[in-house]
Enzyme design. Sequence first.
Site, PDB file in Angstrom:
ATOM      1  N   ASP A  56      24.104   8.537 -10.360  1.00  4.33           N
ATOM      2  CA  ASP A  56      24.696   9.120 -11.561  1.00  4.33           C
ATOM      3  C   ASP A  56      23.661   9.151 -12.698  1.00  4.33           C
ATOM      4  O   ASP A  56      22.639   8.437 -12.660  1.00  4.33           O
ATOM      5  CB  ASP A  56      25.899   8.234 -11.959  1.00  4.33           C
ATOM      6  CG  ASP A  56      26.924   8.952 -12.829  1.00  4.33           C
ATOM      7  OD1 ASP A  56      26.643  10.050 -13.304  1.00  4.33           O
ATOM      8  OD2 ASP A  56      28.016   8.367 -13.035  1.00  4.33           O
ATOM      9  N   ASP A  78      33.860  15.648 -13.340  1.00  2.00           N
ATOM     10  CA  ASP A  78      34.800  14.547 -13.578  1.00  2.00           C
ATOM     11  C   ASP A  78      36.213  15.070 -13.769  1.00  2.00           C
ATOM     12  O   ASP A  78      37.168  14.290 -13.779  1.00  2.00           O
ATOM     13  CB  ASP A  78      34.378  13.751 -14.818  1.00  2.00           C
ATOM     14  CG  ASP A  78      33.273  12.759 -14.488  1.00  2.00           C
ATOM     15  OD1 ASP A  78      33.048  12.497 -13.294  1.00  2.00           O
ATOM     16  OD2 ASP A  78      32.640  12.240 -15.426  1.00  2.00           O
TER      17      ASP A  78
HETATM   18  C1  DGJ Z   1      30.434   9.617 -14.359  1.00  2.00           C
HETATM   19  C2  DGJ Z   1      30.807  10.074 -12.981  1.00  2.00           C
HETATM   20  O1  DGJ Z   1      30.887  11.463 -12.934  1.00  2.00           O
HETATM   21  C3  DGJ Z   1      32.110   9.420 -12.569  1.00  2.00           C
HETATM   22  O2  DGJ Z   1      32.525   9.891 -11.320  1.00  2.00           O
HETATM   23  C4  DGJ Z   1      31.927   7.931 -12.561  1.00  2.00           C
HETATM   24  O3  DGJ Z   1      31.000   7.584 -11.577  1.00  2.00           O
HETATM   25  C5  DGJ Z   1      31.468   7.456 -13.935  1.00  2.00           C
HETATM   26  N1  DGJ Z   1      30.306   8.176 -14.389  1.00  2.00           N
HETATM   27  C6  DGJ Z   1      31.175   5.996 -13.906  1.00  2.00           C
HETATM   28  O4  DGJ Z   1      30.648   5.540 -15.080  1.00  2.00           O
END
Ligand code: DGJ
Length: 706
Positions: free
Chosen positions: A458, A526
């Site tokens: 990420d 997300d």
């Molecule tokens: C952003 C990601 O897109 C989410 O799926 C998750 O992993 C969060 N970060 C965690 O902080």
Amino acid sequence: MPPTSSAVSFDAARGLAVLRTPNSTYALRVGVDGSPRHLHWGAVLDTAALTGLTVAASPAASSFEADPAPDELAPQTGARFGPAGLQVRFADGTSGAQWNFAGHTLQDGELRLQLTDRHYPLAARLCYRVRPGSDVIERWTELTHTGTADAGPITVDRLDSAAWTAPARPDYRLSHLAGGWNSEFQLHRDRLPVAETVLTSRRGLTSHHANPWLALDDGTADEEHGEVWSTALAWSGSWRITVHRDPVGRTGWTGGFGHEGVRWTLRPGESLHTPVFAGLYTSGGFGAASRAWHTHLRSCVLPAPEQDRPVVYNSWEATGFEVDQAGQLRLARLAAGLGAELFVLDDGWFGRRTSDRSGLGDWTPRPEAFPDGLRPLADEVHRLGMAFGLWVEPEMVNRDSDLYRAHPDWVVHAPTRDATELRHQLMLNFGRPEVEGWAHRTLDRLVREHDVDWLKWDANRGVTEAGWAGHPDPDRLWIDHPRAVHRIMDRLRADHPGLRIEACAGGGGRADLAVLARTDQIWTSDNTDPVDRIAIQHGFSQLFPAQVMAAWVTDSPNTTTGRTTPLRFRFHVAMAGALGLGGDLTGWSEAELAEAAALVARYRQIRPLVQHGRQHRLTGGGGVTAVHHASEDGADHAVLVWRPVTRFGHQPPALVLPALDPTARYLDPDEGIVHSGVVLTRYGLELRLPPGDHASRLIRLRRVAP
Ligand code: DGJ
């Protein structure tokens, strides 16, 4: 296997280079002034036709008009007034390159045109590659300071990978992807203005806001018909593409890494190589363009395209930062019961990471949550028959972390400027070899110690105050940092051949051909609301195949939008990609768990079509959209149909399936009905959707003997 020698040729006597793909021809000619000029990109043309072509002449003639011949990379000299793909400045203050053509090399389907500056110690190679079975032409540029040690530096203000030229047409339309966090990959399709249109990311990431992909058509193309020229830049940092439609009707675009103002110093003997800028032409409309991209990604980009993407369970939406061994085990057991094949432990498992304010950088299990480390969870996940995945965000650090306290100088910052925190975090400078080394060692240790099969990588912020204290050429970090990210991913994969990586940057903020050359899928967004996801997935599919589009079914009401939708609709939308589960399964009823298990099993039946087949996007009447996935041999089909909003209680009209064979007959194995291909391709399939909003269906069809 290199392409046949006839796929790429160079006729030195005529200065004519020709690149042939299965469905297109690309040609250029080296001009009398030594500069390679664009000749043709489009339908297949034979050599006789190409020989007769002349480089485009300006329709206007006056001392105020630009040089008429479109450049393969515009060098900022001569009567060139459009966007320059190469901008250099020499030690004496002179800017721009003036070329002599110094020959070519042609090997294994790669053509390199060698250019040398007439006065200064600068050489460029314009590089071209075609690969067997792909309609994509890959292009990039290599620039070298050829001077002796005492020669002054050369400043590079811009080095694009390539310039592309579209043929003269009365009008053009630009398709591109724009959006933001939670709204990535929104497809925009607008008339191309007579202007310079800049698509760019200044964030040090590919970005949620714009993706380095575009398509041009003359305004008449649709999913099934029409000429489309499309390009995609293989780069995971800042980038810029400038599309230029001039007042006399010429259309082209130039693009590459770095945004405006990013500067690079070349010293004697040093080279700068750009990322690949890939392009394709089709006469089969936007659908054929996407399928050609999907084929290219599968055959030439993805590291493990033949493998099925596993059904993932990811705990983020269920537990957030409230992560501990008992809770994760509970979710893992439920997920395994539904048919999940991979369990990913998301954020919150390490350091003092009880919120987004602390812990980033300290990659050891949080003792209060995992008193015996992660091994008991990993072992149990494996015992349940699932692979074990771990979330990491290696490029980032909270100020409240042991790593930051030990190495405050490792972050991207300018000492005289405030370092902007985003999500309470700063970015590490992977341009520094010691930081890259630390990140690689840390990830390598995590994978080994915890038997990790999958990393979700990420990145939750972009670059600000892009300083590099004490470095004479600080802008390098815009290029060095993404390259280090790629290098670490490559090393991890090489050292752990079974390891798979999911690319994520707060959802789809780092989705590009370069990251996909070393990862297996992208966390698309997300935003897991299925209605919003239909549009996000529609945009994503323009370039990327369904196989790399991670799509979770989460709880209802949705955490982002508050919208309530049926489980079946959520599944049917997510089944159009690499299906995953992301809800709090402990809150699902027995009936929901049973329905989910049945839908996961159904996904497994169609997975070969979704993940390895050909994709056709469909728009029906009555607010229906659909995606049709067909096996390569045309025998098996899965059509996922969605109608988010019902109107007047009407059934939508039958859905026409143009990709089927009108001479064939098709069995619906779930309904036991045989359909005639000619009816399905002309009149369509009766959808018989359930009443109400958020209606959906999965229809399977199998070709049967007439
Ligand atoms: C952003 C990601 O897109 C989410 O799926 C998750 O992993 C969060 N970060 C965690 O902080």
